[in-house]
Design a protein around this motif. Structure first.
Motif, short mmCIF file in Angstrom:
data_model
loop_
_atom_site.label_atom_id
_atom_site.label_comp_id
_atom_site.label_asym_id
_atom_site.label_seq_id
_atom_site.Cartn_x
_atom_site.Cartn_y
_atom_site.Cartn_z
N ASP A 1 0.83 -1.20 0.00
CA ASP A 1 0.00 0.00 0.00
C ASP A 1 0.87 1.26 0.00
N ILE A 2 0.39 2.28 -0.69
CA ILE A 2 1.16 3.53 -0.76
C ILE A 2 0.21 4.72 -0.84
N ARG A 3 0.61 5.83 -0.23
CA ARG A 3 -0.15 7.08 -0.30
C ARG A 3 0.54 8.03 -1.28
N ALA A 4 -0.21 9.03 -1.71
CA ALA A 4 0.33 9.98 -2.67
C ALA A 4 1.56 10.70 -2.12
N ILE B 1 3.50 1.81 -9.99
CA ILE B 1 2.36 1.96 -9.10
C ILE B 1 1.09 1.39 -9.75
N LEU B 2 0.25 0.80 -8.91
CA LEU B 2 -1.10 0.43 -9.31
C LEU B 2 -2.02 1.59 -8.94
N TRP B 3 -2.68 2.16 -9.95
CA TRP B 3 -3.53 3.34 -9.77
C TRP B 3 -4.99 2.96 -9.99
N ARG B 4 -5.88 3.73 -9.37
CA ARG B 4 -7.32 3.57 -9.61
C ARG B 4 -7.86 4.87 -10.18
N VAL B 5 -8.60 4.75 -11.29
CA VAL B 5 -9.18 5.92 -11.93
C VAL B 5 -10.49 5.51 -12.59
N ARG B 6 -11.55 6.27 -12.35
CA ARG B 6 -12.88 5.98 -12.91
C ARG B 6 -13.31 4.54 -12.65
#
Length: 221
Positions: free
Chosen positions: A154-157, A166-171
């Motif tokens: 897990d990582i924060r901005a 990085i694994l990103w989440r968008v829409r």
């Protein structure tokens, strides 16, 4: 190791060669692994047997394929030395289904398996906060395919650093890309860069979920 071969990594310590061989063996069947590395299957077999050298170009291809940076693969300071199996300490690592990822969390784990702490620290520099998932889509620039099982953390901005994968989440969807503090265009090889103006929790922004640490080195079934 022959010094006549250009770019050889001369004098690899046994622990480093063992680490590289572990990474290669864990990557899967020899034919697809050799194709990703750009070597023949017989050459890969000689490398695994310790009878063929690993040059710098191959080292960086192994690093790209495994998601572990080359200095970590080479450095004995990346973590503690591999210890005898009878003295090894183990930790359970949970597996999650990426289809259950939301902005609120990962959902419930679908499985867990024990891993050696010394292997985890040697490969990733940590044994804390790791989890496993199968990728929903590939990332060709580093040799990751759809369905590959990878270690994540897990990582924060505010924890992002340059070039992290990085694994990103968008829409509501998940994408893989590298973080860069500077604006960069997507590269011809498909390397996808995410810079601060694109990051956030709004619907059209990319929210960092986890850092992709690499593939599992070993699992006890």
């Amino acid at each position: 190791m022959s010094s006549a071969i250009a770019n050889d990594v001369d004098g690899l310590p046994p622990s480093v060669r063992e680490r590289l061989v572990d990474v290669l063996r864990a990557a899967g069947a020899q034919k697809p692994v050799s194709a990703k590395l750009g070597v023949s299957v017989p050459t890969l077999q000689r490398i695994l047997a310790g009878s063929a050298p690993i040059d710098l170009n191959l080292l960086y291809r192994i690093a790209a394929m495994s998601g572990v940076d080359a200095p970590s693969l080479l450095s004995d300071r990346a973590g503690p030395h591999i210890v005898d199996a009878s003295q090894a300490d183990w930790i359970d690592i949970r597996t999650y289904d990426l289809r259950n990822i939301t902005d609120d969390g990962k959902g419930v784990p679908v499985a867990s398996a024990p891993f050696r702490r010394d292997w985890l620290n040697s490969a990733f520099g940590t044994d804390s906060g790791l989890w496993i998932a199968a990728l929903l889509s590939g990332y060709p620039p580093v040799g990751l395919d759809e369905g590959d099982r990878v270690f994540l953390r897990d990582i924060r901005a505010d924890e992002l650093t340059e070039r992290q994968l990085i694994l990103w989440r968008v829409r509501g969807h998940l994408v893989v890309g590298r973080f860069s503090a500077a604006l960069r265009a997507t590269e011809p090889n498909g390397e996808y860069w995410v810079s601060p103006p694109l990051i956030g929790k709004a619907e059209d922004q990319l929210n960092p979920i986890a850092r992709i640490m690499g593939r599992p080195l070993a699992v006890i079934r």
